[in-house]
Design an enzyme around this catalytic site. Structure first.
Site, short mmCIF file in Angstrom:
data_model
loop_
_atom_site.label_atom_id
_atom_site.label_comp_id
_atom_site.label_asym_id
_atom_site.label_seq_id
_atom_site.Cartn_x
_atom_site.Cartn_y
_atom_site.Cartn_z
N ASP A 131 44.70 39.79 159.44
CA ASP A 131 43.21 40.15 159.68
C ASP A 131 42.42 38.83 159.43
O ASP A 131 42.95 37.88 158.38
CB ASP A 131 42.56 41.37 158.92
CG ASP A 131 42.93 41.18 157.19
OD1 ASP A 131 44.12 40.74 156.83
OD2 ASP A 131 42.03 41.10 156.58
N GLU A 189 43.46 42.18 154.16
CA GLU A 189 43.21 41.21 152.88
C GLU A 189 41.86 40.88 152.59
O GLU A 189 41.29 40.67 151.77
CB GLU A 189 44.14 40.00 153.04
CG GLU A 189 44.21 39.16 151.83
CD GLU A 189 43.17 38.15 151.57
OE1 GLU A 189 42.91 37.61 150.60
OE2 GLU A 189 42.50 37.89 152.74
#
Length: 368
Positions: free
Chosen positions: A87, A150
């Protein structure tokens, strides 16, 4: 064997760079929850593609409901874990090239996620691929773990730890070199007040935060630790939520202070306002001379010929939540302010160097 591993990385470089470009072209910014795509369809598709690449390299793979996935080499219960994330933060403005183009110029690749963190975790995958192709038999299996949350909350890792045991050692390639043996604690504090307290609220926020030194001196929280450095305030956010005024601040704090000290000190001064900790991670610390840290330092020094003395960091990584791992790379000394910025970049040479460091790191840890 070290020289054979290094040569193998050189042989794999072109294929590795092409696969990295494939992944950084995918716009894996967090989206709306969907069935089978907890962080949005773009991130789910990126995880699918990474695991497809890993399978093409001959690895066993597992997709944990698109929260997180991994590729594994070897069999056994106790494993070495290397975790990065797919991400990325939103692109923002100011790009000289499209942010998901993997644009290459003068030996650099520009793209959101090339540094943070798709490029580095893909170099770890190829580092493990070099070990596999050389048919090196490690004493423990190795997993390359691909996180998907994250940047927005670590829900991916929380899900992983509910379904899988943690590694016995490893790293996250989401920080800097040399190997990081300690991270500060991190606490996100919210101070809120009713609308009728607006004058009192802004007087307090202006005095103790906006017009104060970032070491929290005015609050009496200017702690300092020889290893971890000073307490720092950052990420100020003002919000108006329904009938409340809210101020959020993140404390990056050394190991010689506690969350309780932060919260209670602010409460004493905030008087009639509400003070809440909305997110917290304890400091992380390993001994500088423990086998894991020492061997990763050795790998770094072998490839770069630079001083590998372990360091600390003010940042926060998966090491906050994943047991038994340290931050290790990918940024070299002097490389700062690249991730989360327009024109995020990595040198192709540095990607290759990372792969070599990580391959030796896997080899050294795997032979323990």
């Amino acid at each position: 064997m070290e020289e054979e591993i290094i040569k193998k990385i050189d042989m794999l470089s072109l294929r590795m760079i092409e696969d990295i470009k494939t992944i950084v072209k995918m716009p894996s910014v967090e989206g709306t929850f969907q069935q089978g795509a907890p962080f949005g369809k773009d991130i789910a598709l990126t995880l699918d593609m990474v695991l497809e690449i890993a399978q093409s390299l001959g690895f066993e793979t597992k997709n944990l409901d698109h929260y997180i996935g991994y590729a594994q080499y070897g069999k056994g219960e106790d494993y070495i874990g290397i975790i990065g994330h797919l991400d990325v933060v939103p692109t923002g403005l100011g790009w000289k090239h499209p942010p998901f183009s993997a644009y290459e110029e003068d030996g650099y690749i520009y793209s959101r996620g090339i540094l943070d963190n798709k490029g580095p975790i893909m170099t770890c995958l190829y580092a493990l691929y070099a070990i596999k192709e050389l048919n090196i038999k490690l004493h423990k299996p190795v997993r390359i773990i691909f996180g998907c949350d994250e940047e927005t909350g670590f829900k991916d890792l929380e899900y992983y730890l509910k379904h899988e045991k943690p590694p016995v050692m490893g790293w996250t390639p989401d920080c800097k070199y040399p190997v990081v043996y300690a991270e500060r604690g991190r606490a996100v504090i919210e101070i809120s007040a009713k609308e009728k307290q607006v004058d009192e609220f802004f007087l307090f926020i202006n005095n103790y935060f906006l017009n104060a030194n970032t070491n929290a001196e005015k609050l009496g929280l200017d702690f300092k630790d020889e290893e971890f450095g000073i307490n720092e305030m950052r990420n100020f956010v003002l919000k108006h939520e329904k009938s409340k005024l809210v101020f959020s601040v993140t404390f990056s704090y050394p190991a010689n202070m506690t969350l309780e000290t932060i919260v209670e000190t602010i409460r004493e001064k905030a008087k009639n306002m509400e003070v809440t900790c909305v997110q917290h991670y304890f400091p992380v610390k390993f001994e500088k001379d423990c086998p894991m840290v020492s061997l990763l330092s050795k790998a770094y020094e072998k490839i770069t010929h630079l001083d590998g003395t372990p360091v600390t960091t003010t940042g926060g990584t998966y090491a906050k939540l994943m047991p038994h791992i340290v931050p290790f790379g990918p940024s070299f000394p002097g490389q700062k302010g690249i991730g989360h910025q327009p024109n995020e970049w990595m040198k192709i040479e540095d990607l290759n160097t990372n792969a070599k460091i990580y391959a030796l790191g896997i080899y050294y840890l795997g032979m323990l």
